[in-house]
Write an enzyme that holds these catalytic residues in place. Structure first.
Site, PDB file in Angstrom:
ATOM      1  N   HIS A  60      12.287   5.754  13.372  1.00 22.29           N
ATOM      2  CA  HIS A  60      12.180   5.879  11.914  1.00 22.29           C
ATOM      3  C   HIS A  60      12.892   7.156  11.455  1.00 22.29           C
ATOM      4  O   HIS A  60      12.893   8.157  12.180  1.00 22.29           O
ATOM      5  CB  HIS A  60      10.688   5.937  11.570  1.00 22.29           C
ATOM      6  CG  HIS A  60      10.359   5.750  10.120  1.00 22.29           C
ATOM      7  ND1 HIS A  60      10.608   6.708   9.183  1.00 22.29           N
ATOM      8  CD2 HIS A  60       9.789   4.712   9.458  1.00 22.29           C
ATOM      9  CE1 HIS A  60      10.205   6.271   7.994  1.00 22.29           C
ATOM     10  NE2 HIS A  60       9.700   5.055   8.134  1.00 22.29           N
ATOM     11  N   ASP A  71       0.790  -1.241   0.000  1.00 23.19           N
ATOM     12  CA  ASP A  71       0.000   0.000   0.000  1.00 23.19           C
ATOM     13  C   ASP A  71       0.817   1.283   0.000  1.00 23.19           C
ATOM     14  O   ASP A  71       0.322   2.330   0.409  1.00 23.19           O
ATOM     15  CB  ASP A  71      -0.917   0.006   1.228  1.00 23.19           C
ATOM     16  CG  ASP A  71      -0.147  -0.037   2.548  1.00 23.19           C
ATOM     17  OD1 ASP A  71       1.095   0.041   2.512  1.00 23.19           O
ATOM     18  OD2 ASP A  71      -0.793  -0.149   3.605  1.00 23.19           O
ATOM     19  N   HIS A  76       5.529   5.541  12.760  1.00 21.20           N
ATOM     20  CA  HIS A  76       5.864   6.420  11.638  1.00 21.20           C
ATOM     21  C   HIS A  76       4.674   6.974  10.867  1.00 21.20           C
ATOM     22  O   HIS A  76       4.840   7.798   9.980  1.00 21.20           O
ATOM     23  CB  HIS A  76       6.768   5.681  10.643  1.00 21.20           C
ATOM     24  CG  HIS A  76       6.088   4.512   9.995  1.00 21.20           C
ATOM     25  ND1 HIS A  76       5.227   4.652   8.938  1.00 21.20           N
ATOM     26  CD2 HIS A  76       6.104   3.190  10.273  1.00 21.20           C
ATOM     27  CE1 HIS A  76       4.768   3.466   8.580  1.00 21.20           C
ATOM     28  NE2 HIS A  76       5.272   2.562   9.381  1.00 21.20           N
ATOM     29  N   ARG A 120       1.851   8.648   8.749  1.00 22.92           N
ATOM     30  CA  ARG A 120       1.640  10.059   8.399  1.00 22.92           C
ATOM     31  C   ARG A 120       0.480  10.690   9.158  1.00 22.92           C
ATOM     32  O   ARG A 120       0.542  11.835   9.574  1.00 22.92           O
ATOM     33  CB  ARG A 120       1.357  10.178   6.890  1.00 22.92           C
ATOM     34  CG  ARG A 120       2.597  10.422   6.070  1.00 22.92           C
ATOM     35  CD  ARG A 120       2.254  10.579   4.596  1.00 22.92           C
ATOM     36  NE  ARG A 120       3.356  11.157   3.852  1.00 22.92           N
ATOM     37  CZ  ARG A 120       4.531  10.573   3.620  1.00 22.92           C
ATOM     38  NH1 ARG A 120       4.768   9.378   4.098  1.00 22.92           N
ATOM     39  NH2 ARG A 120       5.464  11.198   2.933  1.00 22.92           N
ATOM     40  N   GLU A 180      -2.253   5.207   2.607  1.00 28.17           N
ATOM     41  CA  GLU A 180      -2.131   3.789   2.255  1.00 28.17           C
ATOM     42  C   GLU A 180      -3.458   3.147   1.861  1.00 28.17           C
ATOM     43  O   GLU A 180      -3.486   2.280   0.981  1.00 28.17           O
ATOM     44  CB  GLU A 180      -1.497   3.021   3.423  1.00 28.17           C
ATOM     45  CG  GLU A 180      -0.014   3.306   3.636  1.00 28.17           C
ATOM     46  CD  GLU A 180       0.273   4.542   4.485  1.00 28.17           C
ATOM     47  OE1 GLU A 180      -0.697   5.205   4.944  1.00 28.17           O
ATOM     48  OE2 GLU A 180       1.448   4.848   4.707  1.00 28.17           O
ATOM     49  N   GLU A 225      -0.140  -9.071  -1.051  1.00 29.49           N
ATOM     50  CA  GLU A 225      -0.801  -8.491   0.125  1.00 29.49           C
ATOM     51  C   GLU A 225      -1.991  -7.623  -0.321  1.00 29.49           C
ATOM     52  O   GLU A 225      -2.126  -6.445   0.020  1.00 29.49           O
ATOM     53  CB  GLU A 225       0.161  -7.677   1.006  1.00 29.49           C
ATOM     54  CG  GLU A 225      -0.343  -7.467   2.427  1.00 29.49           C
ATOM     55  CD  GLU A 225       0.529  -6.551   3.262  1.00 29.49           C
ATOM     56  OE1 GLU A 225       0.431  -5.331   3.100  1.00 29.49           O
ATOM     57  OE2 GLU A 225       1.306  -7.064   4.096  1.00 29.49           O
TER      58      GLU A 225
HETATM   59  C1  UD1 Z   1       6.625   5.075   3.892  1.00 30.91           C
HETATM   60  C2  UD1 Z   1       5.260   4.667   3.317  1.00 30.91           C
HETATM   61  C3  UD1 Z   1       4.432   3.953   4.369  1.00 30.91           C
HETATM   62  C4  UD1 Z   1       5.204   2.794   4.976  1.00 30.91           C
HETATM   63  C5  UD1 Z   1       6.534   3.315   5.528  1.00 30.91           C
HETATM   64  C6  UD1 Z   1       7.344   2.173   6.055  1.00 30.91           C
HETATM   65  C7  UD1 Z   1       4.111   6.064   1.659  1.00 30.91           C
HETATM   66  C8  UD1 Z   1       3.332   7.276   1.413  1.00 30.91           C
HETATM   67  N1  UD1 Z   1       4.523   5.865   2.918  1.00 30.91           N
HETATM   68  O1  UD1 Z   1       6.407   6.064   4.890  1.00 30.91           O
HETATM   69  O2  UD1 Z   1       3.244   3.446   3.764  1.00 30.91           O
HETATM   70  O3  UD1 Z   1       4.443   2.227   6.012  1.00 30.91           O
HETATM   71  O4  UD1 Z   1       7.269   3.945   4.454  1.00 30.91           O
HETATM   72  O5  UD1 Z   1       8.418   2.634   6.826  1.00 30.91           O
HETATM   73  O6  UD1 Z   1       4.368   5.302   0.758  1.00 30.91           O
HETATM   74  N2  UD1 Z   1      13.915   8.583   5.227  1.00 30.91           N
HETATM   75  C9  UD1 Z   1      15.299   8.499   5.263  1.00 30.91           C
HETATM   76  N3  UD1 Z   1      15.891   7.287   4.977  1.00 30.91           N
HETATM   77  C10 UD1 Z   1      15.188   6.176   4.696  1.00 30.91           C
HETATM   78  C11 UD1 Z   1      13.769   6.252   4.696  1.00 30.91           C
HETATM   79  C12 UD1 Z   1      13.167   7.464   4.949  1.00 30.91           C
HETATM   80  O7  UD1 Z   1      15.983   9.480   5.524  1.00 30.91           O
HETATM   81  O8  UD1 Z   1      15.775   5.114   4.436  1.00 30.91           O
HETATM   82  C13 UD1 Z   1      13.278   9.906   5.485  1.00 30.91           C
HETATM   83  C14 UD1 Z   1      13.479  10.858   4.277  1.00 30.91           C
HETATM   84  O9  UD1 Z   1      13.606  12.155   4.768  1.00 30.91           O
HETATM   85  C15 UD1 Z   1      12.156  10.693   3.516  1.00 30.91           C
HETATM   86  C16 UD1 Z   1      11.197  10.565   4.684  1.00 30.91           C
HETATM   87  O10 UD1 Z   1      11.875   9.726   5.639  1.00 30.91           O
HETATM   88  O11 UD1 Z   1      11.873  11.790   2.679  1.00 30.91           O
HETATM   89  C17 UD1 Z   1       9.837  10.007   4.362  1.00 30.91           C
HETATM   90  O12 UD1 Z   1       9.917   8.806   3.618  1.00 30.91           O
HETATM   91  P1  UD1 Z   1       8.566   8.278   2.887  1.00 30.91           P
HETATM   92  O13 UD1 Z   1       8.843   6.969   2.237  1.00 30.91           O
HETATM   93  O14 UD1 Z   1       7.986   9.343   2.029  1.00 30.91           O
HETATM   94  O15 UD1 Z   1       7.551   8.102   4.082  1.00 30.91           O
HETATM   95  P2  UD1 Z   1       7.553   7.089   5.309  1.00 30.91           P
HETATM   96  O16 UD1 Z   1       7.021   7.826   6.469  1.00 30.91           O
HETATM   97  O17 UD1 Z   1       8.862   6.429   5.395  1.00 30.91           O
HETATM   98  N1  UDP Z   2      11.687  -3.361  11.132  1.00 30.48           N
HETATM   99  C1  UDP Z   2      13.083  -3.423  10.992  1.00 30.48           C
HETATM  100  N2  UDP Z   2      13.843  -2.564  11.736  1.00 30.48           N
HETATM  101  C2  UDP Z   2      13.301  -1.651  12.582  1.00 30.48           C
HETATM  102  C3  UDP Z   2      11.900  -1.570  12.697  1.00 30.48           C
HETATM  103  C4  UDP Z   2      11.107  -2.440  11.949  1.00 30.48           C
HETATM  104  O1  UDP Z   2      13.594  -4.246  10.237  1.00 30.48           O
HETATM  105  O2  UDP Z   2      14.066  -0.907  13.225  1.00 30.48           O
HETATM  106  C5  UDP Z   2      10.853  -4.264  10.305  1.00 30.48           C
HETATM  107  C6  UDP Z   2       9.755  -5.017  11.024  1.00 30.48           C
HETATM  108  O3  UDP Z   2      10.211  -6.263  11.478  1.00 30.48           O
HETATM  109  C7  UDP Z   2       8.686  -5.150   9.940  1.00 30.48           C
HETATM  110  C8  UDP Z   2       8.888  -3.939   9.074  1.00 30.48           C
HETATM  111  O4  UDP Z   2      10.189  -3.436   9.370  1.00 30.48           O
HETATM  112  O5  UDP Z   2       8.912  -6.302   9.143  1.00 30.48           O
HETATM  113  C9  UDP Z   2       7.853  -2.879   9.350  1.00 30.48           C
HETATM  114  O6  UDP Z   2       8.193  -1.712   8.656  1.00 30.48           O
HETATM  115  P1  UDP Z   2       7.510  -0.309   8.966  1.00 30.48           P
HETATM  116  O7  UDP Z   2       7.004  -0.300  10.357  1.00 30.48           O
HETATM  117  O8  UDP Z   2       8.494   0.728   8.560  1.00 30.48           O
HETATM  118  O9  UDP Z   2       6.337  -0.240   7.910  1.00 30.48           O
HETATM  119  P2  UDP Z   2       4.831  -0.779   7.879  1.00 30.48           P
HETATM  120  O10 UDP Z   2       4.859  -2.243   8.158  1.00 30.48           O
HETATM  121  O11 UDP Z   2       4.040   0.004   8.864  1.00 30.48           O
HETATM  122  O12 UDP Z   2       4.378  -0.475   6.479  1.00 30.48           O
END
Ligand code: UD1
Ligand code: UDP
Length: 373
Positions: free
Chosen positions: A247, A98, A214, A216, A134, A120
């Protein structure tokens, strides 16, 4: 002629849940030519997973920007995929779950003429603002997909209620359990620097509360409430150690470090690699999270979970009694945590082992379905 597969993902959870599918297709080179494309919607958190599962992407759009926004991310994914889809001409494109990568990649794949396989599929809250964005990402992908790999019967039923052709749906279990079972058996013996580090910070006389968050829709006031609740829990219960791999999203990092730094029994740490996180889940007394994936993993490990969300598209663990939705209300988070710390009967009831999300064979089922269709 081999079937050409393109598996596209971009974030940490998609990578964890798609890694076993990549491996399963790669075992079967007689029938399939399988390539991996990462959008790199995440960077460090994605690379951690690629490294652990030893996956080298064939294509890397390298899109992540600091504090990115949904508008440009969506546009960049679709336009970045154009030349890859046109050059490789996959028969099947696989997307997961999602995220914005999921939704935008399925639109790109639709334009290319490839058949779209949604892994999924079928989870729903029916509330377009929660989880945001999502719920709509998943619905859009479900509308476009040719094949729907639903983790549970409940998710299949959601698709049937939307008049999706039953022959295009397969109940597989969630691939997260494939990943978990492959990892959980090795984490106690694996040589891992992060696990070694965790052992140095864990106080074995205390109960570990593991926290992740994390979403939004929780940014802003929601995160302030969550952090205030964690602060109160840590201050009230000196026999508890809160460990929070934070995160990297700045909308999360900033309030968390501002409110929770310098509390002696709260450890704020960087996101952990998957094996270290699985190891830490196993050591935990309870988990407080808004994560989708963690909600699915915890029942298999017998860990009670308080979910900091108002809605869930994963009712199975709530029905099984392992998960309680607590929203982002400070008093509710504190009182449900207190109950689990004090009321041992309640704790035992919630920590009974459940496995509502799969048996670890989801990827085998997906590969067999594609091979025989
Ligand atoms: C995203 C997904 C969310 C998912 C989550 C898992 C969307 C809209 N959101 O949210 O569905 O549950 O990932 O974690 O698709 N960043 C870093 N390094 C990284 C990752 C993120 O610095 O490796 C920071 C960056 O500033 C980036 C920000 O996080 O711009 C947001 O990342 P983004 O993927 O847009 O949103 P998430 O909150 O991570
Ligand atoms: N996870 C990880 N390291 C962390 C936190 C979570 O590997 O520090 C793993 C966790 O086991 C799960 C996945 O990341 O499999 C969940 O990711 P996240 O919570 O970012 O996204 P969501 O599942 O909410 O989309």
């Amino acid at each position: 002629m081999k079937i050409k597969n393109l598996i596209i993902f971009g974030t940490r959870p998609e990578a964890i849940k798609m890694a076993p599918l990549v491996k399963e297709f790669q075992k079967n080179t007689n029938h399939f030519e399988t390539r991996v494309c990462v959008t790199a919607q995440h960077r460090e958190m994605l690379d951690q997973v690629l490294h652990f599962f030893k996956i080298t992407p064939d294509y890397d759009l390298d899109l992540m920007k600091a504090n990115q926004n949904l508008y440009s991310l969506t546009a960049d994914i679709i336009s970045g995929l154009k030349s890859i889809l046109e050059d490789f001409k996959p028969d099947y494109v696989y997307v997961h779950g999602d995220t914005t990568t999921t939704m935008a990649a399925s639109i790109g794949a639709f334009y290319s003429g490839a058949k779209i396989c949604h892994v999924e599929a079928g989870l729903r809250t029916h509330n377009k603002r929660s989880p945001f964005p999502e719920e709509i990402n998943r619905q859009v992908t479900g509308r476009i997909a040719d094949f729907h790999f639903a983790p549970t019967t409940a998710s299949k039923n959601n698709l049937l209620a939307e008049n999706i052709n039953p022959n295009s749906i397969l109940v597989t279990g969630n691939t997260v359990i494939d990943a978990l079972l492959a990892s959980v058996s090795i984490v106690d013996n694996v040589d891992n620097e992060e696990i070694d580090y965790l052992k140095t910070i864990i106080d074995s006389s205390k109960k570990i509360i593991l926290v992740t968050g994390h979403r939004r829709e929780n940014h802003g006031q929601g995160f302030n409430n969550i952090c205030e609740a964690l602060k109160e829990i840590a201050e009230q219960h000196l026999n508890v150690q809160v460990i929070y791999p934070v995160h990297l999203n700045p909308n999360v990092k900033e309030p968390v470090y501002e409110i929770l730094s310098n509390i002696s029994n709260v450890n704020l740490i960087n996101p952990l690699t998957y094996p270290a996180f699985v190891w830490l889940m196993k050591q935990s007394y309870l988990i407080i999270t808004d994560s989708g994936g963690v909600q699915e993993e915890a029942p298999s490990l017998g860990k009670p979970v308080l979910v900091m969300r108002d809605t869930t598209e994963r009712p199975e663990a709530v029905d099984a009694g392992t998960v309680i939705l607590v929203g982002t209300n400070k008093e509710r988070i504190v009182s449900e945590t207190n109950n689990l710390l004090i009321n041992i009967g309640h704790y035992k009831y919630m920590s009974a082992l459940h496995n509502p999300y799969g048996d670890g064979k989801a990827c085998q089922r997906i590969v067999e379905f594609i091979r025989t269709n």
